[in-house]
Write a protein that holds these residues in place. Structure first.
Motif, mmCIF file in Angstrom:
data_model
loop_
_atom_site.group_PDB
_atom_site.id
_atom_site.type_symbol
_atom_site.label_atom_id
_atom_site.label_comp_id
_atom_site.label_asym_id
_atom_site.label_seq_id
_atom_site.Cartn_x
_atom_site.Cartn_y
_atom_site.Cartn_z
ATOM 1 N N SER A 112 0.830 -1.202 0.000
ATOM 2 C CA SER A 112 0.000 0.000 0.000
ATOM 3 C C SER A 112 0.867 1.256 0.000
ATOM 4 O O SER A 112 2.069 1.213 0.252
ATOM 5 C CB SER A 112 -0.884 0.003 1.237
ATOM 6 O OG SER A 112 -0.061 0.129 2.398
ATOM 7 N N ALA A 113 0.211 2.377 -0.223
ATOM 8 C CA ALA A 113 0.912 3.655 -0.161
ATOM 9 C C ALA A 113 1.479 3.868 1.243
ATOM 10 O O ALA A 113 2.582 4.391 1.392
ATOM 11 C CB ALA A 113 -0.040 4.787 -0.543
ATOM 12 N N ALA A 114 0.725 3.431 2.267
ATOM 13 C CA ALA A 114 1.213 3.574 3.647
ATOM 14 C C ALA A 114 2.481 2.743 3.862
ATOM 15 O O ALA A 114 3.412 3.179 4.538
ATOM 16 C CB ALA A 114 0.133 3.153 4.638
ATOM 17 N N PHE A 115 2.525 1.521 3.269
ATOM 18 C CA PHE A 115 3.715 0.679 3.383
ATOM 19 C C PHE A 115 4.915 1.400 2.775
ATOM 20 O O PHE A 115 5.978 1.477 3.376
ATOM 21 C CB PHE A 115 3.500 -0.665 2.688
ATOM 22 C CG PHE A 115 4.786 -1.422 2.479
ATOM 23 C CD1 PHE A 115 5.381 -2.098 3.527
ATOM 24 C CD2 PHE A 115 5.416 -1.416 1.242
ATOM 25 C CE1 PHE A 115 6.585 -2.775 3.349
ATOM 26 C CE2 PHE A 115 6.615 -2.098 1.059
ATOM 27 C CZ PHE A 115 7.195 -2.771 2.115
ATOM 28 N N TRP A 116 4.744 1.935 1.543
ATOM 29 C CA TRP A 116 5.866 2.600 0.883
ATOM 30 C C TRP A 116 6.291 3.853 1.632
ATOM 31 O O TRP A 116 7.475 4.174 1.697
ATOM 32 C CB TRP A 116 5.536 2.923 -0.577
ATOM 33 C CG TRP A 116 5.622 1.705 -1.426
ATOM 34 C CD1 TRP A 116 4.609 1.094 -2.090
ATOM 35 C CD2 TRP A 116 6.779 0.902 -1.654
ATOM 36 N NE1 TRP A 116 5.065 -0.031 -2.720
ATOM 37 C CE2 TRP A 116 6.395 -0.172 -2.479
ATOM 38 C CE3 TRP A 116 8.113 0.981 -1.249
ATOM 39 C CZ2 TRP A 116 7.287 -1.154 -2.900
ATOM 40 C CZ3 TRP A 116 8.998 -0.001 -1.679
ATOM 41 C CH2 TRP A 116 8.583 -1.043 -2.490
ATOM 42 N N GLU A 117 5.344 4.561 2.233
ATOM 43 C CA GLU A 117 5.697 5.738 3.025
ATOM 44 C C GLU A 117 6.528 5.327 4.237
ATOM 45 O O GLU A 117 7.540 5.947 4.549
ATOM 46 C CB GLU A 117 4.423 6.482 3.467
ATOM 47 C CG GLU A 117 4.696 7.747 4.238
ATOM 48 C CD GLU A 117 5.391 8.834 3.434
ATOM 49 O OE1 GLU A 117 5.982 9.722 4.068
ATOM 50 O OE2 GLU A 117 5.362 8.809 2.193
ATOM 51 N N GLU A 118 6.118 4.229 4.900
ATOM 52 C CA GLU A 118 6.892 3.739 6.045
ATOM 53 C C GLU A 118 8.279 3.282 5.604
ATOM 54 O O GLU A 118 9.285 3.593 6.244
ATOM 55 C CB GLU A 118 6.165 2.592 6.740
ATOM 56 C CG GLU A 118 6.943 2.039 7.918
ATOM 57 C CD GLU A 118 6.273 0.832 8.567
ATOM 58 O OE1 GLU A 118 6.937 0.221 9.423
ATOM 59 O OE2 GLU A 118 5.138 0.505 8.217
#
Length: 181
Positions: A112-118
């Motif tokens: 997810s976008a959240a995974f890539w941000e993390e």
């Protein structure tokens, strides 16, 4: 889990380079507008076909932006571009880390976008000068192997490059940006 991913990244086996392809990639990656604080590039270890690039307007616009193409170049690029081949070590001016199959297998799905941000934040903490994820397509060559074409997906967008072999060195002659991020 992140430390396991990092350990896989740093202990990944090095593939023997295809020197011509590696030099084409190096010229293109070295041309990116990377700021002075960048200390490493992170490149997918297998070539990308580009999500949505295989039969769509981005590809057509890229080819149109590079036209006219030398003899055989478009045919060779089209024959290669859907393959997911191993990216050789790339001799860039900024060290390049390759995302290997082993490392990719440890990443959670879906990403997810959240995974890539993390991941970006963690990589920035560990590698303060890391300049985003970069995907490269297979390289296509003209019939006389004096011209090359490659697609690069990077944090600034998707760009197709046309390179010429001049005096034994690859140089970018044209580029066509088809999607800006």
């Amino acid at each position: 889990m992140f430390l396991a991913i990092l350990a896989n990244l740093l202990s990944a086996p090095v593939q023997l380079p295809d020197s011509v392809v590696a030099r084409v990639y190096a010229v293109v990656l070295d041309s990116l507008h990377i700021d002075a604080g960048t200390t490493s590039l992170f490149v997918y270890g297998r070539t990308v076909t580009g999500v949505g690039h295989v039969d769509d307007s981005d590809y057509r616009n890229g080819v149109r932006g590079l036209s006219p193409l030398p003899e055989g170049l478009q045919d060779d690029f089209e024959a290669r571009r859907t393959a997911r081949s191993i990216v050789p070590p790339i001799p860039t001016r900024v060290p390049t880390l390759l995302l290997t199959d082993g490392l990719a297998a440890t990443l959670p799905r879906p990403m997810s976008a959240a995974f890539w941000e993390e991941m970006r934040n963690r990589f920035q903490d560990l590698f303060p000068g890391l300049w985003g994820m970069i995907g490269v397509s297979p390289v296509g060559f003209s019939t006389d192997r004096q011209w090359a074409m490659v697609m690069v997906d990077h944090p600034m967008g998707t760009v197709y490059y046309l390179l010429a072999l001049r005096d034994g060195r690859w140089v970018i002659t044209r580029s066509a940006t088809v999607r800006e991020v």
